[in-house]
Write an enzyme that holds these catalytic residues in place. Sequence first.
Site: not given
Ligand code: NAD
Length: 401
Positions: A97
């Site tokens: 990461k």
């Molecule tokens: P992103 O930045 O596209 O979206 C994050 C969302 O969460 C946004 O809607 C944001 O407004 C919201 N958010 C941020 N802080 C917040 C809070 N304190 N309370 C409520 N909502 C909040 O990110 P993403 O890629 O969708 O990732 C989301 C989660 O999934 C993370 O934990 C990430 O590590 C995990 N993840 C992502 C992927 C991927 O392929 N994108 C893969 C595996 C895991």
Amino acid sequence: MSALNLDRIADLISITPDARVFLERPERQTQMHLAVRGSNGAVVHAEVYVVYHNTARGPAKGGIRMASHVTLSETAELAELMTWKTALVRVPFGGGKSGICIDPAGLDRTTKDAILREYVHLMQLDLRNQAYVPAPDMGTGARDMAIILGETHIPESVTGKPPRIGGLPGRNEATGRGVATATRLTAGNLLKKDLNNMRVAIQGFGNVGSFAALFLHQLGARIVAVSDERGGIFNGDGLDVVRLKTDQADGAELADASDASVITNADLLALDVDILIPAAVGHVLTADNADTVSAGAIVEGANAPTLPAAQEILQEAGIPVVPDILANAGGVIASYAEWQKGKSGSLTEAAETYALVDGLIERAFRRVQALAVEKALPMRLAAWTLSAGEVSETMQDRGWI
Ligand code: NAD
């Protein structure tokens, strides 16, 4: 200290003392100070953390998180989750990461590109040797991966690229797709209900949450609530998630939706729904709020949304939790396909990517559920056990232990 509870796993399978030496701590943790001139000529700087947890099964794989709250310990926890996630779905990667400690919302495009180029300069040996293969995470996306490719000129040095430059159609939606598939399996296998019309609440309407919402909507589920960092919206009859996604792309806020009432993120986590999907940030379910959860089951879209104390409370309340390393593995599955096709290019359609994600998530779900039933374990502990066993055996195969 390991995010995975090795003591609990050691009761279930043999983890030798030698294996523990490797698994308890990351292989490498690097902290760098990145400084570049931004678009207005002023110097912009950020701490950069890169962690490789375990690379027995292949190159360290994991996204680049760009956020103002990123720390070394958060990056290490996320790198470790990648070790277990890749092992659980059996893609040949290790866990890694990166964290870049800066708020991307405060950056213009030129400055963000300069930061990413400098990140590549700092990391170039590992990126060129493929010791580490990055992908998008919070705060980064396909265009950012294109900037990385523009520096390395090695297609398989980075995944999550736009499809026209070697990215995989369907990769952008793949994590949400996998979360939707895990939710369908949770409904059918754990709640013994059809997904059709089931009430689902999703925290986070970013990449993972919004695509999970769209796929679940296609499968007939009723998405009654979604949120972002500013708060959430609720409609008991179901939100029009297709329109919400389009409006979001046009710059609208969730609270602008006319057919929904405004709720807080705390309200959303406590809604009386069939399935709750935390898909925003980590550590949102804690000892303080776990007893407010009224959902029938939780499917973890985000990484590490449930703290161990919350897991205990949910377990006692009989609320199954489908863990992150199973539910959100869709992205790394698609990344594997993209990486593998790096040299040859890909004619893959998005539907093929979805089928690959569905197949591997379903296979892993069945193995986890079978072990959970056989040994009367929570799904998380069953998933950890399978992953730790897989990594441990790989280290034996390699002669590390
Ligand atoms: P992103 O930045 O596209 O979206 C994050 C969302 O969460 C946004 O809607 C944001 O407004 C919201 N958010 C941020 N802080 C917040 C809070 N304190 N309370 C409520 N909502 C909040 O990110 P993403 O890629 O969708 O990732 C989301 C989660 O999934 C993370 O934990 C990430 O590590 C995990 N993840 C992502 C992927 C991927 O392929 N994108 C893969 C595996 C895991």
